[in-house]
Design a protein around this motif. Structure first.
Motif, mmCIF file in Angstrom:
data_model
loop_
_atom_site.group_PDB
_atom_site.id
_atom_site.type_symbol
_atom_site.label_atom_id
_atom_site.label_comp_id
_atom_site.label_asym_id
_atom_site.label_seq_id
_atom_site.Cartn_x
_atom_site.Cartn_y
_atom_site.Cartn_z
ATOM 1 N N ALA A 1 1.809 -0.726 -5.458
ATOM 2 C CA ALA A 1 0.874 -1.535 -4.670
ATOM 3 C C ALA A 1 1.615 -2.288 -3.577
ATOM 4 N N TRP A 2 2.713 -2.899 -3.988
ATOM 5 C CA TRP A 2 3.483 -3.705 -3.033
ATOM 6 C C TRP A 2 4.050 -2.821 -1.927
ATOM 7 N N LEU A 3 4.643 -1.702 -2.332
ATOM 8 C CA LEU A 3 5.298 -0.844 -1.353
ATOM 9 C C LEU A 3 4.305 -0.209 -0.387
ATOM 10 N N SER A 4 3.116 0.149 -0.894
ATOM 11 C CA SER A 4 2.172 0.774 0.033
ATOM 12 C C SER A 4 1.777 -0.216 1.119
ATOM 13 N N LEU A 5 1.720 -1.496 0.763
ATOM 14 C CA LEU A 5 1.437 -2.520 1.769
ATOM 15 C C LEU A 5 2.597 -2.616 2.762
ATOM 16 N N VAL A 6 3.808 -2.644 2.209
ATOM 17 C CA VAL A 6 4.987 -2.736 3.069
ATOM 18 C C VAL A 6 5.012 -1.577 4.054
ATOM 19 N N PHE A 7 4.720 -0.378 3.561
ATOM 20 C CA PHE A 7 4.769 0.788 4.449
ATOM 21 C C PHE A 7 3.736 0.713 5.562
ATOM 22 N N HIS B 1 5.494 0.287 -12.421
ATOM 23 C CA HIS B 1 5.116 1.332 -11.478
ATOM 24 C C HIS B 1 3.944 0.873 -10.597
ATOM 25 N N THR B 2 2.890 0.391 -11.241
ATOM 26 C CA THR B 2 1.698 -0.023 -10.506
ATOM 27 C C THR B 2 2.030 -1.154 -9.537
ATOM 28 N N MET B 3 2.806 -2.122 -10.073
ATOM 29 C CA MET B 3 3.135 -3.286 -9.264
ATOM 30 C C MET B 3 3.878 -2.864 -7.990
ATOM 31 N N PHE B 4 4.907 -2.052 -8.210
ATOM 32 C CA PHE B 4 5.731 -1.664 -7.069
ATOM 33 C C PHE B 4 4.977 -0.765 -6.097
#
Lengths: 237, 478
Positions: free
Chosen positions: A90-96, A85-88
């Protein structure tokens, strides 16, 4: 992100300055937005903009990928916990944060002709020292695709697989195969392009004219208003 | 003196004159053109003394954009000379920079397109044009600016025969308009009835200035010792090659090629044995490259069969057997030293073989050097070394002699002949001189067909010329 050479006639042309304003606006929205919902609206706007520029397929794929990411965030990640959960998240908020800008930049670059860009920047009174390198860059992007075709051939003849699988099984070698010829080709091409442009007087300080008339039209005002509505709405609500 | 440097150059060119600069690679001919269009000292720095005057302008003091209005330059590589995506904008690029009024822009654009007869190219995407067509657009863009002086730096290097004759027609047009022309070039034959004076450079100095008559009167051997290419293709004849008797190894059976679902070439049937050097000729865009990429297993959209000593070969098998030496070798050199390049990507490299190959190709002194610090010919040899170490049996060379002087062409010819001893070799080329010397036969691509197997020999001279398009010189002069 695919950057294609403009093939079909565009339905509506926009001033390059408009495209830059839109880029700035969408970056502001993406970084300050309180909720992902506003970003969805933004992506839809970008897709709409892309479609009227003639990049229908690109816009559809771009928004579909975004929707998939968005829906997986809303329905899956909201309810889960743990390391994944944390990993995704973090990654997704950057992508967005980056996605809308990237998608719009793709449309802007592939629909702007170099001479339009030069004239528009000239009208905006931006220094030649900034414009010329940017123009060389804009022109260089399509050549990477040509270079890549040759490099791919060369790699396959040397039994190095130019694919995602190859990248995972022999990461070092695949990267080496890519960057060393690409860098060489890039530095040579950029040099020759610059030479070809200075010998045809790109540095001339006189206000440049253009075969295609560049000016703000009604469509430019409309699209900017549309994009402006998103940050305004997010501030008011 | 550094390679390409020049000293003691005194040359005055009259208005309306056409000067040909020739000499070996690195003799300084390109340097002279750069001194005139201001690239030296404005773009390339270096030690500099003396002066260059263009009309009333001092080339060293005048900013480049002012020189650009007087001096127009066309360069060697068509791929990196255009700045726009579409043809019209590109032709207008120079005059847009000059800030010509918009209504006049269109007038000048139309006039240029009419005079240079490039109406069919108008409105097209430049990335989709052939090298010859791109070069025409580069020329048109300069022509639209209407300079007094035209500089051309090896403009024919990447062109096929037909495009070279078009280029020649443009030069003749400029002469009628009393423009001043300077051309640095290796291919000399098409310029003999265009040039007024021929300047021969050697090691950065002017060795001799000839008239076309005195230049053509030089004996073949003198010319070759000067490192110069043929001045008259009518005097170049195909050489008979010793017949090697080998059994057929490669068989191409009824192959048809498609590109993006469009058929390109049909009914390709071909047999080849070891020891053969097959010249692949035909205009740009007729499917030569696609055929050779298919042969190497790189292009997959085809029907028909490839057989190697009787056995059917799929794409993977062919890829293992074959290697392509590209026109721009930079794309296939990956490692950081010549030695590492030779064993790159091989799991257990046979160091003895590497050693032997390096010494055979005279690459031992460069072993520790980065491939990109080598000259074009040396890079080519490194690529060949790689193919030998990988044990490839089928080699494809893509225009190995473009932009080479006589000496370098001779070296490439010797190398290919040596390699042919136990390999099948295909060479894509527009170079008639080279074909006559090296190829054992030629295959021709055109109009969706491949016509095969003209043996390169004295008796087939007429046919060979027709296939390569070298007839024009014959007819023009007779």
């Amino acid at each position: 992100m695919t950057v294609t050479i403009e093939k079909k006639k565009q339905f509506i042309r926009f001033d390059p300055r408009t495209k830059i304003i839109l880029l700035v606006l969408s970056m502001i929205v993406a970084t300050t937005t309180p909720s992902l919902l506003y970003e969805c609206v933004l992506i839809l706007l970008i897709a709409g903009f892309g479609s009227v520029c003639g990049k229908v397929r690109y816009s559809l794929i771009g928004s579909a990928v975004f929707m998939a990411l968005y829906l997986s965030t809303v329905f899956y990640l909201e309810n889960s916990t743990g390391t994944m959960h944390t990993m995704f998240t973090a990654w997704l908020s950057l992508v967005f944060k980056v996605y809308p800008g990237g998608m719009l930049a793709g449309i802007a670059v592939s629909t702007t002709r170099v001479n339009e860009f030069l004239s528009a920047m000239n009208k905006a009174h931006i220094s030649r020292k900034i414009i010329i390198p940017l123009a060389v860059m804009l022109r260089y992007i399509p050549t990477i695709r040509e270079d890549w075709r040759y490099i791919k051939d060369a790699m396959r003849l040397r039994d190095v697989s130019p694919s995602i699988i190859g990248l995972f099984t022999h990461p070092g070698m695949t990267v080496e195969c890519l960057y060393s010829p690409l860098l060489m080709a890039a530095s040579k091409a950029a040099d020759e392009l610059a030479i070809a442009s200075v010998t045809r007087g790109i540095e001339n300080p006189k206000p440049r004219t253009c075969l295609i008339q560049i000016r703000f039209r009604i469509q430019d005002v409309l699209i900017i208003l549309c994009f402006l509505a998103v940050p305004v709405a997010s501030l008011c609500c | 003196m550094a390679e390409g440097g020049v000293e003691n150059i005194n040359l005055s060119v009259n208005a309306g004159e056409c000067i040909l600069l020739c000499g070996r690679s690195g003799c300084g001919k390109t340097t002279i053109t750069k001194l005139i269009n201001g690239l030296i000292p404005h773009y390339f720095a270096g030690e500099l003394s003396g002066s260059v005057k263009v009309g009333s302008l001092d080339a060293f003091q005048t900013p480049m954009y002012q020189l650009a209005e007087k001096v127009g330059s066309v360069f060697q590589n068509p791929r990196t000379q255009f700045f726009n995506i579409d043809v019209d904008s590109e032709i207008a690029f120079g005059i847009e920079n000059e800030a010509v009024r918009p209504d006049e822009l269109h007038q000048r654009l139309d006039a240029t397109i009419d005079t240079l007869k490039i109406k069919p190219l108008q409105g097209r995407n430049i990335f989709e044009l052939s090298g010859g067509e791109k070069q025409k657009i580069a020329f048109a863009s300069v022509y639209a600016m209407n300079p007094d002086v035209y500089l051309l730096d090896e403009p024919s290097s990447n062109l096929d025969m037909a495009s070279i004759y078009d280029l020649k027609a443009y030069l003749q047009l400029l002469k009628q308009q009393r423009k001043t022309i300077l051309i640095a070039e290796h291919r000399l034959y098409y310029l003999m009835d265009v040039a007024d004076r021929i300047v021969y450079l050697s090691e950065g100095k002017i060795e001799a200035i000839h008239t076309p008559e005195s230049f053509c009167a030089l004996s073949g051997n003198t010319r070759k010792s000067m490192g110069l290419r043929a001045v008259d293709l009518r005097c170049v004849h195909p050489k008979d090659k010793p017949r090697r008797e080998h059994s057929v190894l490669l068989e191409v059976k009824d192959v048809a090629l498609h590109y993006k679902k469009r058929p390109i070439v049909k009914n390709i049937t071909l047999k080849a044995a070891k020891g053969e050097i097959i010249g692949v000729v035909g205009c740009n865009g007729t499917g030569k490259t696609t055929f050779l990429r298919t042969l190497c297993g790189l292009h997959k959209d085809y029907t028909g069969a490839f057989l190697w000593s009787g056995k059917q070969q799929n794409g993977k098998d062919r890829m293992k057997r074959s290697y392509m030496v590209m026109q721009d070798v930079n794309y296939e050199l990956f490692a950081d030293s010549v030695g590492a390049e030779c064993s790159f990507g091989i799991k257990n490299p046979d160091m003895e073989l590497v050693e032997k190959t390096l010494s055979e190709l005279e690459l031992i002194p460069f072993r520790e050097k980065h491939p990109n610090t080598l000259s074009g010919g040396q890079k080519q040899r490194v690529a060949v070394a790689v193919s030998m170490i990988c044990g490839k049996e089928l080699l494809v060379f893509d225009e190995p002699t473009s932009g080479l002087d006589f000496d370098s062409m001779q070296q490439v010819a010797a190398l290919i002949q040596k390699l042919a001893a136990d390999k099948i070799i295909f060479v894509v080329t527009h170079d008639y001189e080279f074909i006559c010397q090296v190829c054992s036969r030629i295959i021709h691509f055109g109009q969706g067909q491949m016509t095969g197997g003209i043996v390169v020999s004295e008796e087939n001279e007429k046919q060979i010329r027709e296939r390569i398009g070298a007839v024009d010189t014959l007819e023009r002069k007779d």
